[in-house]
Design a protein around this motif. Sequence first.
Motif, mmCIF file in Angstrom:
data_model
loop_
_atom_site.group_PDB
_atom_site.id
_atom_site.type_symbol
_atom_site.label_atom_id
_atom_site.label_comp_id
_atom_site.label_asym_id
_atom_site.label_seq_id
_atom_site.Cartn_x
_atom_site.Cartn_y
_atom_site.Cartn_z
ATOM 1 N N PRO A 107 0.824 -1.224 0.000
ATOM 2 C CA PRO A 107 0.000 0.000 0.000
ATOM 3 C C PRO A 107 0.850 1.263 0.000
ATOM 4 N N ILE A 108 0.498 2.195 -0.892
ATOM 5 C CA ILE A 108 1.323 3.381 -1.139
ATOM 6 C C ILE A 108 1.007 4.494 -0.134
ATOM 7 N N ALA A 109 2.064 5.008 0.485
ATOM 8 C CA ALA A 109 1.915 6.119 1.446
ATOM 9 C C ALA A 109 2.188 7.460 0.778
ATOM 10 N N ALA A 110 3.105 7.500 -0.167
ATOM 11 C CA ALA A 110 3.439 8.769 -0.840
ATOM 12 C C ALA A 110 4.155 8.484 -2.150
ATOM 13 N N GLN A 111 4.052 9.450 -3.087
ATOM 14 C CA GLN A 111 4.800 9.375 -4.338
ATOM 15 C C GLN A 111 5.251 10.781 -4.728
ATOM 16 N N ALA A 112 6.301 10.836 -5.526
ATOM 17 C CA ALA A 112 6.751 12.116 -6.083
ATOM 18 C C ALA A 112 7.139 11.876 -7.533
ATOM 19 N N ALA A 113 6.780 12.828 -8.406
ATOM 20 C CA ALA A 113 7.043 12.695 -9.841
ATOM 21 C C ALA A 113 8.357 13.370 -10.199
ATOM 22 N N VAL A 114 9.060 12.744 -11.132
ATOM 23 C CA VAL A 114 10.357 13.280 -11.587
ATOM 24 C C VAL A 114 10.398 13.197 -13.107
ATOM 25 N N ALA A 115 10.787 14.284 -13.776
ATOM 26 C CA ALA A 115 10.848 14.286 -15.240
ATOM 27 C C ALA A 115 12.062 13.495 -15.715
ATOM 28 N N VAL A 116 11.872 12.792 -16.831
ATOM 29 C CA VAL A 116 12.991 12.127 -17.506
ATOM 30 C C VAL A 116 13.473 13.070 -18.599
ATOM 31 N N GLU A 151 22.332 6.774 -14.447
ATOM 32 C CA GLU A 151 22.904 7.483 -13.288
ATOM 33 C C GLU A 151 22.279 8.856 -13.098
ATOM 34 N N THR A 152 22.189 9.634 -14.195
ATOM 35 C CA THR A 152 21.665 10.998 -14.043
ATOM 36 C C THR A 152 20.192 10.945 -13.642
ATOM 37 N N LEU A 153 19.474 9.978 -14.199
ATOM 38 C CA LEU A 153 18.054 9.860 -13.839
ATOM 39 C C LEU A 153 17.908 9.439 -12.377
ATOM 40 N N HIS A 154 18.680 8.421 -11.956
ATOM 41 C CA HIS A 154 18.539 7.948 -10.580
ATOM 42 C C HIS A 154 18.934 9.043 -9.592
ATOM 43 N N GLU A 155 19.970 9.808 -9.911
ATOM 44 C CA GLU A 155 20.362 10.894 -9.003
ATOM 45 C C GLU A 155 19.239 11.923 -8.879
ATOM 46 N N ARG A 156 18.589 12.234 -10.017
ATOM 47 C CA ARG A 156 17.484 13.214 -9.958
ATOM 48 C C ARG A 156 16.317 12.644 -9.134
ATOM 49 N N ILE A 157 16.066 11.332 -9.311
ATOM 50 C CA ILE A 157 15.001 10.696 -8.527
ATOM 51 C C ILE A 157 15.333 10.759 -7.033
ATOM 52 N N LYS A 158 16.613 10.519 -6.719
ATOM 53 C CA LYS A 158 17.003 10.464 -5.310
ATOM 54 C C LYS A 158 16.810 11.794 -4.593
ATOM 55 N N VAL A 159 16.945 12.905 -5.339
ATOM 56 C CA VAL A 159 16.704 14.221 -4.722
ATOM 57 C C VAL A 159 15.238 14.278 -4.262
#
Length: 199
Positions: A147-156, A163-171
Amino acid sequence: ARLVVLVSGAGTNLQALLDACQDPAYGARVVAVGADRDAIAGLQRAEDAGVPTFVHRVKDYASREEWDRALAASVAEHEPDLVVSAGFMKLLGPAFLAAFPGRVVNTHPALSPSFPGMHGPADALAHGVKVTGCTLFFVDEGVDTGPIAAQAAVAVEDDDDVETLHERIKVAERQMLVDTVGRLARSGYTIEDRKVRLG
Ligand code: GRF
């Protein structure tokens, strides 16, 4: 609230929680950090913050179930209100989940139910999605299916690699984790019919 955090690598999500817990108003503190391997930055971050640590390596146990039980026992010693799996790269088994029902959350670098498993950012990139992100969910017996508690959207971005995508997601992931764990800790939550309601 008492948090036990599980890590397997860099521990930047852990660090974000350690930093947030410095503020007494945050309402939580990291009482222990557990890992499935030695000599990772995540354990060093815990030690630098004076937080007790423990390590359980799967290969040290005769079976996966025994590892699962040993890990649960170490976590239970610290009497957690919430167990936070943040960059922990092992699936938590039924014995572990039974020990902390409705109290284990995991952060995943994709927008569940898309791209479960070990390669969320790579799978998102390969699929050609324009938006991905991260998910905080309550762990169930599936792989990234709880069950999902929270989500955040990140542009590709067009020139992204994994690497660059995962780093942006991690922020975004660190912010989502800190904000949501704080709310869960301070205001509680209910989980009904797989839907999470924050307090
Ligand atoms: C995070 O994106 C986590 O969701 C994924 O691996 C990364 C771990 O990062 N499983 P860190 O160890 O918290 O820096």
